[in-house]
Design an enzyme around this catalytic site. Structure first.
Site, mmCIF file in Angstrom:
data_model
loop_
_atom_site.group_PDB
_atom_site.id
_atom_site.type_symbol
_atom_site.label_atom_id
_atom_site.label_comp_id
_atom_site.label_asym_id
_atom_site.label_seq_id
_atom_site.Cartn_x
_atom_site.Cartn_y
_atom_site.Cartn_z
ATOM 1 N N PRO A 98 -18.483 26.862 -11.083
ATOM 2 C CA PRO A 98 -18.570 25.470 -11.520
ATOM 3 C C PRO A 98 -19.387 24.590 -10.598
ATOM 4 C CG PRO A 98 -16.345 26.058 -10.761
ATOM 5 C CD PRO A 98 -17.291 27.061 -10.246
ATOM 6 N N GLU A 99 -20.214 23.782 -11.175
ATOM 7 C CA GLU A 99 -20.864 22.695 -10.445
ATOM 8 C C GLU A 99 -20.139 21.411 -10.825
ATOM 9 O OE1 GLU A 99 -25.128 22.730 -10.297
ATOM 10 O OE2 GLU A 99 -25.212 24.820 -10.920
ATOM 11 N N HIS A 118 -5.664 37.846 -12.058
ATOM 12 C CA HIS A 118 -6.245 36.952 -11.053
ATOM 13 C C HIS A 118 -5.699 35.532 -11.135
ATOM 14 C CE1 HIS A 118 -8.915 40.119 -9.833
ATOM 15 N NE2 HIS A 118 -9.314 40.278 -11.080
ATOM 16 N N ARG A 157 -12.884 36.134 -7.862
ATOM 17 C CA ARG A 157 -13.600 36.408 -6.610
ATOM 18 C C ARG A 157 -12.930 35.804 -5.385
ATOM 19 N NH1 ARG A 157 -19.963 35.608 -7.594
ATOM 20 N NH2 ARG A 157 -20.050 36.604 -5.564
#
Length: 271
Positions: A2-3, A91, A110
């Site tokens: 995400p930005e 996750h 991640r």
DNA sequence: ACTTCGACCTGTTGGC
DNA sequence: TGCCAACAGGTCGAAG
């Protein structure tokens, strides 16, 4: 992943479910993110009311009476609102359960994201206090950028992606804004006129605003809090379009690697 | 003070 | 189909 537009989309998505709700329990399944989730986070936050759901740079934070829960999504993080009926998957690292039986759930394959605590003033946190201005704030101007860029040797792309200079501009929107401003991403930051930086500031603000209005950019897996994609991907001008025609001049869009990240640009439109 | 680069992780994609 | 390398939206902190 995400930005700024994706983080803001997430913030707006979760806010209605969390505002003025009391945190009942916090369940941590995986402490080991970029930094460990504080062991005492449940003790600090359970029973406290969420006063505000805010964003600073790419951080989302929940403001409580005694401090703030800070969340960063890293590259692959996402937030969902769900209930106990939805079992956590592989996750799904942390659940923040609130008084309307909703759960704020962070998934981050991640593990580049983080969940942190800052007592009292959020701006005293060491990760927050070093940040440059918000790109959509009025204090982010061409004059400010020009001053900061003085004698800087790094590329303009690295410069606008540097969070000490301005926050929220990630790899997609850096390429997009530089295309809109007609500036070659390789150009040295200290070697750009004030009037061209004005175009860049305008382009950064416009690009981010348009993307927020589209609910962010979904390239592979970004979704809003209920799973819907962002639609800005359809409006990307250069990112991911190498080999395709420039929408302005028809020249083939080029791709190269800069600071170990992919950059996309038009060598005719961007000088 | 500035710049570059390695490190942190897992999942997906594309070439052979 | 399988294997393996390369790559992915971030960014800190060390080293030069």
């Amino acid at each position: 992943m995400p930005e700024l537009p994706e983080v803001e989309t997430s913030r707006r998505g979760i806010e209605p479910y969390l505002l003025n709700k009391t945190i009942k329990t916090i369940e941590i399944r995986q402490h080991k993110l970029r930094w460990p989730i504080p062991k005492n986070l449940p003790a600090l936050a359970e029973g406290k009311k969420i006063r505000e759901v805010c964003r600073r740079a790419k951080y989302i934070y929940l403001k409580l009476d005694n401090g703030n829960i800070i969340i960063h999504l890293g590259m692959s993080g996402s937030l969902r609102i769900c209930t106990k009926k939805t079992p956590p998957e592989k996750h799904d690292h942390i659940d923040i359960c609130v008084s309307n039986n909703k759960i704020l759930r962070l998934r981050d394959p991640r593990k580049f994201g983080c969940v942190l605590w800052q007592a009292d003033d959020i701006n005293e946190h060491k990760l927050i206090k070093v940040l440059g201005p918000e790109p959509l704030d009025d204090i982010f101007t061409a004059e400010y950028l020009h001053d900061k860029a003085h004698k800087r040797q790094c590329s303009i792309k690295a410069f606008i992606m540097n969070s000490h200079i301005v926050v929220g501009v990630g790899n997609i929107y850096a390429s997009e804004a530089l295309f809109r401003a007609g500036i070659n991403p390789k150009r040295k930051a200290g070697n750009i006129s004030l009037s061209r930086l004005q175009k860049l500031v305008d382009a950064i603000k416009l690009t981010l605003e348009l993307a927020i209005n589209e609910g962010g950019t979904t390239l592979r897996d970004f979704t809003g809090i209920s799973g819907q994609p962002g639609y800005f991907a359809q409006k990307l001008l250069v990112y991911g379009r190498d080999g395709k025609e420039c929408m302005q001049c028809g020249e083939a869009i080029k791709q190269f690697t800069q600071q170990a990240r992919s950059t996309y640009y038009c060598s005719r439109c961007q000088r």
